[in-house]
Scaffold this motif. Structure first.
Motif, PDB file in Angstrom:
ATOM      1  N   LEU A 102       0.831  -1.205   0.000  1.00 38.45           N
ATOM      2  CA  LEU A 102       0.000   0.000   0.000  1.00 38.45           C
ATOM      3  C   LEU A 102       0.864   1.253   0.000  1.00 38.45           C
ATOM      4  O   LEU A 102       0.538   2.239  -0.658  1.00 38.45           O
ATOM      5  N   VAL A 103       1.959   1.219   0.735  1.00 36.73           N
ATOM      6  CA  VAL A 103       2.845   2.386   0.776  1.00 36.73           C
ATOM      7  C   VAL A 103       3.366   2.698  -0.624  1.00 36.73           C
ATOM      8  O   VAL A 103       3.410   3.861  -1.041  1.00 36.73           O
ATOM      9  N   ILE A 104       3.773   1.665  -1.358  1.00 35.21           N
ATOM     10  CA  ILE A 104       4.283   1.864  -2.717  1.00 35.21           C
ATOM     11  C   ILE A 104       3.184   2.445  -3.615  1.00 35.21           C
ATOM     12  O   ILE A 104       3.433   3.342  -4.430  1.00 35.21           O
ATOM     13  N   THR A 105       1.964   1.939  -3.462  1.00 31.26           N
ATOM     14  CA  THR A 105       0.841   2.463  -4.246  1.00 31.26           C
ATOM     15  C   THR A 105       0.556   3.916  -3.873  1.00 31.26           C
ATOM     16  O   THR A 105       0.338   4.766  -4.743  1.00 31.26           O
ATOM     17  N   TYR A 106       0.538   4.214  -2.567  1.00 37.32           N
ATOM     18  CA  TYR A 106       0.309   5.590  -2.121  1.00 37.32           C
ATOM     19  C   TYR A 106       1.402   6.522  -2.637  1.00 37.32           C
ATOM     20  O   TYR A 106       1.119   7.648  -3.073  1.00 37.32           O
ATOM     21  N   ASP A 107       2.631   6.047  -2.589  1.00 35.30           N
ATOM     22  CA  ASP A 107       3.762   6.850  -3.070  1.00 35.30           C
ATOM     23  C   ASP A 107       3.553   7.270  -4.518  1.00 35.30           C
ATOM     24  O   ASP A 107       3.729   8.447  -4.874  1.00 35.30           O
ATOM     25  N   PHE A 108       3.210   6.311  -5.352  1.00 37.65           N
ATOM     26  CA  PHE A 108       3.014   6.601  -6.770  1.00 37.65           C
ATOM     27  C   PHE A 108       1.870   7.591  -6.962  1.00 37.65           C
ATOM     28  O   PHE A 108       1.973   8.540  -7.750  1.00 37.65           O
ATOM     29  N   ALA A 109       0.774   7.370  -6.247  1.00 34.66           N
ATOM     30  CA  ALA A 109      -0.398   8.237  -6.413  1.00 34.66           C
ATOM     31  C   ALA A 109      -0.087   9.680  -6.016  1.00 34.66           C
ATOM     32  O   ALA A 109      -0.406  10.624  -6.749  1.00 34.66           O
ATOM     33  N   VAL A 110       0.538   9.862  -4.853  1.00 33.03           N
ATOM     34  CA  VAL A 110       0.817  11.211  -4.370  1.00 33.03           C
ATOM     35  C   VAL A 110       1.801  11.925  -5.282  1.00 33.03           C
ATOM     36  O   VAL A 110       1.678  13.128  -5.541  1.00 33.03           O
ATOM     37  N   GLU A 111       2.758  11.195  -5.811  1.00 35.30           N
ATOM     38  CA  GLU A 111       3.783  11.809  -6.650  1.00 35.30           C
ATOM     39  C   GLU A 111       3.292  12.106  -8.058  1.00 35.30           C
ATOM     40  O   GLU A 111       3.725  13.080  -8.679  1.00 35.30           O
ATOM     41  N   ASN A 112       2.358  11.292  -8.571  1.00 35.54           N
ATOM     42  CA  ASN A 112       2.021  11.382  -9.995  1.00 35.54           C
ATOM     43  C   ASN A 112       0.559  11.656 -10.327  1.00 35.54           C
ATOM     44  O   ASN A 112       0.261  12.013 -11.471  1.00 35.54           O
ATOM     45  N   LEU A 113      -0.380  11.482  -9.375  1.00 34.43           N
ATOM     46  CA  LEU A 113      -1.797  11.482  -9.749  1.00 34.43           C
ATOM     47  C   LEU A 113      -2.640  12.537  -9.035  1.00 34.43           C
ATOM     48  O   LEU A 113      -3.860  12.373  -8.909  1.00 34.43           O
ATOM     49  N   ALA A 114      -2.037  13.630  -8.615  1.00 32.35           N
ATOM     50  CA  ALA A 114      -2.781  14.655  -7.877  1.00 32.35           C
ATOM     51  C   ALA A 114      -4.005  15.200  -8.620  1.00 32.35           C
ATOM     52  O   ALA A 114      -5.050  15.418  -8.001  1.00 32.35           O
TER      53      ALA A 114
ATOM     54  N   LEU B 164      -6.166  13.769 -10.338  1.00 33.46           N
ATOM     55  CA  LEU B 164      -7.274  12.813 -10.263  1.00 33.46           C
ATOM     56  C   LEU B 164      -7.632  12.466  -8.831  1.00 33.46           C
ATOM     57  O   LEU B 164      -8.326  11.470  -8.584  1.00 33.46           O
ATOM     58  N   ALA B 165      -7.169  13.257  -7.876  1.00 29.69           N
ATOM     59  CA  ALA B 165      -7.241  12.912  -6.458  1.00 29.69           C
ATOM     60  C   ALA B 165      -8.594  12.331  -6.028  1.00 29.69           C
ATOM     61  O   ALA B 165      -8.661  11.250  -5.448  1.00 29.69           O
ATOM     62  N   LEU B 166      -9.682  13.044  -6.317  1.00 30.47           N
ATOM     63  CA  LEU B 166     -10.995  12.640  -5.805  1.00 30.47           C
ATOM     64  C   LEU B 166     -11.545  11.385  -6.473  1.00 30.47           C
ATOM     65  O   LEU B 166     -12.500  10.795  -5.972  1.00 30.47           O
ATOM     66  N   TRP B 167     -10.934  10.967  -7.571  1.00 32.09           N
ATOM     67  CA  TRP B 167     -11.484   9.845  -8.338  1.00 32.09           C
ATOM     68  C   TRP B 167     -10.644   8.575  -8.191  1.00 32.09           C
ATOM     69  O   TRP B 167     -10.945   7.560  -8.821  1.00 32.09           O
ATOM     70  N   LEU B 168      -9.637   8.631  -7.365  1.00 33.69           N
ATOM     71  CA  LEU B 168      -8.718   7.489  -7.268  1.00 33.69           C
ATOM     72  C   LEU B 168      -9.221   6.434  -6.294  1.00 33.69           C
ATOM     73  O   LEU B 168      -9.853   6.736  -5.277  1.00 33.69           O
ATOM     74  N   THR B 169      -8.930   5.174  -6.630  1.00 38.15           N
ATOM     75  CA  THR B 169      -9.201   4.029  -5.764  1.00 38.15           C
ATOM     76  C   THR B 169      -7.978   3.120  -5.791  1.00 38.15           C
ATOM     77  O   THR B 169      -7.088   3.283  -6.630  1.00 38.15           O
ATOM     78  N   HIS B 170      -7.934   2.157  -4.894  1.00 34.99           N
ATOM     79  CA  HIS B 170      -6.826   1.199  -4.913  1.00 34.99           C
ATOM     80  C   HIS B 170      -6.738   0.516  -6.277  1.00 34.99           C
ATOM     81  O   HIS B 170      -5.646   0.320  -6.827  1.00 34.99           O
ATOM     82  N   ASP B 171      -7.887   0.137  -6.823  1.00 29.40           N
ATOM     83  CA  ASP B 171      -7.895  -0.639  -8.062  1.00 29.40           C
ATOM     84  C   ASP B 171      -7.411   0.169  -9.262  1.00 29.40           C
ATOM     85  O   ASP B 171      -6.562  -0.284 -10.030  1.00 29.40           O
TER      86      ASP B 171
END
Length: 608
Positions: free
Chosen positions: A211-223, A225-232
Motif C-alpha cells: 500500500l505504501v508503494i501504491t500511495y507513493d506513486f499516487a501522491v507523486e504522480n496522480l494529484a 485525479l485525487a478525488l477519483w482514485l481508488t486502490h484498483d
C-alpha cells in the motif's frame, strides 16, 4: 519454663510474662496536644497551584467549543458525506457525551486542538452553537492527551479515520506519506516503504508495504485525479506507467521521458478529471453524488489510451497509441527484446488482439494421478498479458509447465527458434508414477496450493535438486498488476486475491530453492540456480541483469515483487507472508499439507 507459661505462638525461649514486661508505655495526650494535632494542616494537594493549561494526561476538562480548533494537519480534506445525518443526531441528543472528543496542545502553546479525529463533530457543535445559542452546545467535556509528537497525533487521526471507513483513497494516501515525512524529520533517518510498516505498527496503525508503494506513486504522480482514485484504478495506472517508462528506457530515451512525459501526463489527468466532474454534475437527485461516477471501465481505458498517446508525443514516435500500448506490454513480458526488434514492432501496423480462451481451469479437487498429468503439461494455459500477441512475434506461453519432485521426469518446453516462430508446446511423456509415490503426493500438494493461491500458471519445471520446480517471474510487474487467467484483465483482480497470491509466490519461490541453498549438491545462490533455467526465462534474466548493476535483482525483488532481503542482499522469507497464508482457511491448510508432503519426499530421498 512450665507449660502454663508458654504460648504456642511464641518461641520457647520467650515467656508471656516477659512479653508483658517489655510492652512500651501507653502514650497519653493532654487536651492541648490533641487540639494541636487536629488543627495541623493535612497532606499537600497534588492539584494545588495548577492553572488552566497545566493539564495532565487522561484528565477530563470542560472547554468552550470555540476554544478548540480542528487538527491543522488533518488528512481528511473532503466534507463527510453523512454530515447532515450526524448533525441531526447531535441536535436530537443535545450535544456530545463526555469524553467523546479528545484534545491536546503542542509544547509552548495554549491552544487546544483535537487529538484523535472528531473534526466533523467539532464543526457541527460550533455550527449548532452559532445557530441556536443553546448552552448545551457551548461547552464540551473532553479528555486531555499529553503531547507526544507530531507523528503520534497524525497517526491518531489516521487511525480514527480508518476506523470510520469513510475517507477517500487520496486522503489515506496523503496522510500516510505525510506521516512518513514527519517520522523522517523526527528520527533524522530515511524511512523506506519496507520499514514504514514497522514504524506505523508502533503507533498503532497497520500499513502494508504494498500500500505504501501504491500511495507513493499516487501522491507523486496522480494529484489531478485525487478525488477519483481508488486502490484498483491506481494499481492499473501504475502498471501502465511502469510499462511506458520501461519502453522509453529500452529506446534509450529515458531522459526525454522524465523531462517531458510528466507534464503531458498531468495535463491529460486534468482533462480526465474535468470529464468526470462534468458527468458528475449531470447527475442530480442523489444525496451521495460523489459515488455516482467512478474512474473505471471506459473512463479508465480512455485514460490508459491517452497515456500511450502522450508517450508517442513526448518521444516523437510515429506509431499510434494502440500500437505503443501493445509494444510496451510486450516488452514488459519480454524484457530481453532487442532494440532493433522493438523499433520494427513500433513501425508495424497494430493488429486486433486474439480471443481469450474460455476453457475452465484445472479443478483443485483433481485426483493425484490427474494432477501428475496436469503438472506435466496438460494444465490450461493462462491468458497472455495485455498486448503480448504483437505481430509478427509470439510471446512465450504462460502455461503451467510440468513440475514435480522427480528430477528429470519433468518435460521441457522448447525455446522458440526465432522471434517470429511461436514456441513449441511439444512435451515428453510423463514418467509413470504410482499412487503411493512421494513425488506424486508432493506434486498434488504443490498444485493444490498453487491453484488456491492463483499462482499455478507461474509454475515451471527444472531438472535437478532441490525439488524440480521453480516459479517464473510474472510477465507483467509489479506483482499486484500481474496477469491471472481467471480474470479478463488485471484491474479486475480483487485486492485480497492480489495480496494472497503475492505472499504465496514469495513463499514458494523460497521453497523451490531458486534463491540458493546451503545443502551440498544444491545451487548455492540465485545465480547458480538461474543458470539451469531456459535462456528465455524471465526469472533468469532478472537474476543475471548485470547490465543494470549488481543490485538490479534486489530492486526487482523488493520493489516489483515486494519481497524482503537479508543484509547481504539475499532474498529471504518474510514472516508476514506466512502469516497471511496461514490466516486463509484453505490455503493455510494446503500449505501445511505441502510441508508434510515435502517431509515424506525428503525422507524417501534420504534427506537430499
Amino acid at each position: 519454663m512450665n507449660a502454663r507459661s508458654k504460648s504456642p505462638g511464641l518461641p520457647e525461649t520467650v515467656t508471656v510474662s516477659e512479653v508483658v514486661r517489655r510492652r512500651p508505655p501507653r502514650i497519653s495526650l493532654t487536651p492541648a496536644d490533641l487540639s494541636a494535632k487536629m488543627n495541623a494542616p493535612g497532606p499537600a494537594n497534588a492539584a494545588a497551584g495548577m492553572k488552566p493549561g497545566d493539564d495532565f494526561d487522561g484528565s477530563v476538562m470542560r472547554l468552550r467549543c470555540t476554544d478548540i480548533k480542528p487538527y491543522d494537519h488533518n488528512p481528511r480534506s473532503s466534507t463527510n458525506a453523512k454530515y447532515s445525518e450526524i448533525k441531526a443526531g447531535i441536535l436530537e441528543r443535545g450535544g456530545l457525551p463526555t469524553g467523546s472528543l479528545s484534545v491536546t496542545k503542542r509544547p509552548g502553546s495554549s491552544q487546544y486542538m483535537l487529538y484523535m479525529g472528531g473534526n466533523t463533530r467539532l464543526a457541527i457543535i460550533k455550527e449548532l452553537w452559532e445557530e441556536t445559542g443553546d448552552a448545551r452546545f457551548e461547552y464540551l467535556d473532553v479528555s486531555y492527551k499529553a503531547w507526544k509528537s507530531e507523528s503520534d497525533t497524525l497517526a491518531a487521526h489516521l487511525i480514527e479515520n480508518e476506523a470510520r471507513a469513510d475517507t477517500l483513497f487520496w486522503e489515506k494516501a496523503t496522510g500516510i506519506i505525510n506521516l512518513r515525512e514527519q517520522l523522517q524529520e523526527e528520527s533524522g533517518k530515511v524511512i523506506t516503504s519496507r520499514n514504514l510498516e514497522d514504524h506505523t505498527k508502533s503507533l498503532g496503525l497497520q500499513v502494508r508495504q504494498s500500500l505504501v508503494i501504491t500511495y507513493d506513486f499516487a501522491v507523486e504522480n496522480l494529484a489531478p485525479l485525487a478525488l477519483w482514485l481508488t486502490h484498483d484504478n491506481v494499481r492499473v495506472i501504475k502498471a501502465r506507467y511502469a510499462q511506458l517508462e520501461k519502453l522509453a528506457t529500452t529506446l534509450h530515451d529515458l531522459g526525454r521521458f522524465r523531462a517531458e512525459y510528466p507534464a503531458r501526463f498531468s495535463a491529460l489527468q486534468v482533462q480526465a478529471a474535468a470529464a468526470l466532474e462534468a458527468e458528475q454534475a449531470s447527475r442530480k437527485g442523489n444525496d451521495d453524488e460523489r459515488g455516482q461516477v467512478a474512474l473505471r471501465g471506459e473512463a479508465l481505458e480512455s485514460l490508459l489510451h491517452a497515456m500511450d498517446a502522450a508517450l508517442g508525443q513526448a518521444l516523437g514516435l510515429t506509431a499510434d497509441a494502440r500500437r505503443i500500448g501493445e509494444v510496451a506490454a510486450y516488452l514488459s513480458a519480454n524484457p530481453s527484446t532487442e532494440l532493433a526488434q522493438l523499433r520494427a514492432m513500433l513501425d508495424a501496423p497494430a493488429m486486433p488482439a486474439p480471443e481469450l480462451s474460455t476453457a475452465a481451469p484445472p479443478s483443485s479437487t483433481t485426483s493425484a494421478a490427474q494432477t501428475g498429468a496436469l503438472l506435466r503439461g496438460k494444465a490450461k494455459a493462462s491468458k497472455p498479458p495485455r498486448g503480448a500477441s504483437v505481430p509478427p512475434l509470439s510471446a512465450a506461453s504462460e502455461a503451467p509447465a510440468p513440475v514435480g519432485g522427480t528430477p528429470g521426469a519433468a518435460a521441457q518446453t522448447q525455446a522458440p527458434s526465432a522471434p517470429s516462430v511461436a514456441p513449441s508446446t511439444q512435451q515428453s511423456a510423463p514418467a509413470p508414477l504410482s499412487d503411493d509415490d512421494p513425488a506424486l503426493a508432493f506434486d498434488q500438494a504443490l498444485f493444490d496450493f498453487a491453484q488456491t493461491t492463483h499462482i499455478a500458471h507461474w509454475l515451471r519445471p527444472v531438472d535437478g535438486p532441490p525439488l524440480g520446480f521453480y516459479l517464473e517471474l510474472p510477465a507483467t510487474l509489479p506483482i499486484e498488476a500481474a496477469e491471472d487467467p481467471q480474470y479478463a484483465s488485471f484491474d479486475q483482480i480483487p485486492e485480497d486475491i492480489a495480496i494472497l497470491r503475492a505472499a504465496a509466490f514469495r513463499l514458494l519461490a523460497s521453497l523451490s530453492g531458486q534463491f540458493g541453498s546451503s545443502l551440498p549438491g544444491h545451487p548455492s545462490n540465485a545465480r547458480e540456480f538461474a543458470e539451469r533455467l531456459p535462456a528465455d526465462s524471465r526469472w533468469r534474466a532478472a537474476v543475471e541483469a548485470d547490465s543494470l548493476g549488481p543490485e538490479a535483482f534486489s530492486i526487482t525483488w523488493e520493489h516489483q515483487m515486494l519481497g524482503t532481503m537479508e543484509m547481504d542482499g539475499t532474498p529471504t522469507i518474510n514472516g508476514k507472508d506466512l502469516h497471511k497464508i496461514l490466516q486463509h482457511p484453505l490455503a493455510g491448510n494446503q500449505w501445511c499439507l505441502l510441508q508434510f508432503a515435502l517431509i515424506e519426499l525428503l525422507a524417501a530421498r534420504g534427506g537430499q
